[in-house]
Scaffold this motif. Structure first.
Motif, PDB file in Angstrom:
ATOM      1  N   TRP A 250       1.159   5.916   2.722  1.00  0.00           N
ATOM      2  CA  TRP A 250       1.155   5.264   1.121  1.00  0.00           C
ATOM      3  C   TRP A 250       0.862   6.501   0.229  1.00  0.00           C
ATOM      4  O   TRP A 250       1.789   6.537  -0.946  1.00  0.00           O
ATOM      5  CB  TRP A 250      -0.307   4.543   0.893  1.00  0.00           C
TER       6      TRP A 250
ATOM      7  N   ARG B  10      -3.317   0.784  -4.830  1.00  0.00           N
ATOM      8  CA  ARG B  10      -3.195   2.261  -5.468  1.00  0.00           C
ATOM      9  C   ARG B  10      -4.444   2.638  -5.991  1.00  0.00           C
ATOM     10  O   ARG B  10      -4.976   3.626  -5.913  1.00  0.00           O
ATOM     11  CB  ARG B  10      -1.782   2.471  -6.259  1.00  0.00           C
TER      12      ARG B  10
ATOM     13  N   ASP C  54      -0.089  -3.986  -5.264  1.00  0.00           N
ATOM     14  CA  ASP C  54       0.462  -2.569  -5.191  1.00  0.00           C
ATOM     15  C   ASP C  54      -0.317  -1.649  -6.127  1.00  0.00           C
ATOM     16  O   ASP C  54      -0.783  -0.933  -5.806  1.00  0.00           O
ATOM     17  CB  ASP C  54       1.910  -2.275  -5.156  1.00  0.00           C
TER      18      ASP C  54
END
Length: 71
Positions: free
Chosen positions: A48, A17, A13
């Motif tokens: 997202w 990102r 993650d």
């Protein structure tokens, strides 16, 4: 373990990102162009960003004068 460097392991993650945010900056926060360059749908990118904003992980700039619609 002398002589060996410690490897910092980040979550997928976090890496995702960071990569997406770099792509957004390179595309001057044009979400449609960014999603095309990343090979994801504009809806996925929107989701997202919304998730990350709600979690306090990013602050997305608002488009000036124009609104971007995600289909």
């Amino acid at each position: 373990m002398k002589g060996k460097r410690e490897m910092s392991v980040r979550s997928l993650d976090e890496v995702t990102r960071e990569y997406v945010l770099r792509a957004l900056e390179a595309c001057r926060w044009n979400r449609r162009l960014t999603s095309e360059k990343l090979g994801i749908s504009p809806r996925t990118l929107f989701n997202w960003l919304q998730e990350w904003e709600e979690a306090g992980l990013v602050t997305c700039p608002q488009p000036s004068g124009a609104t971007e619609e995600v289909q």
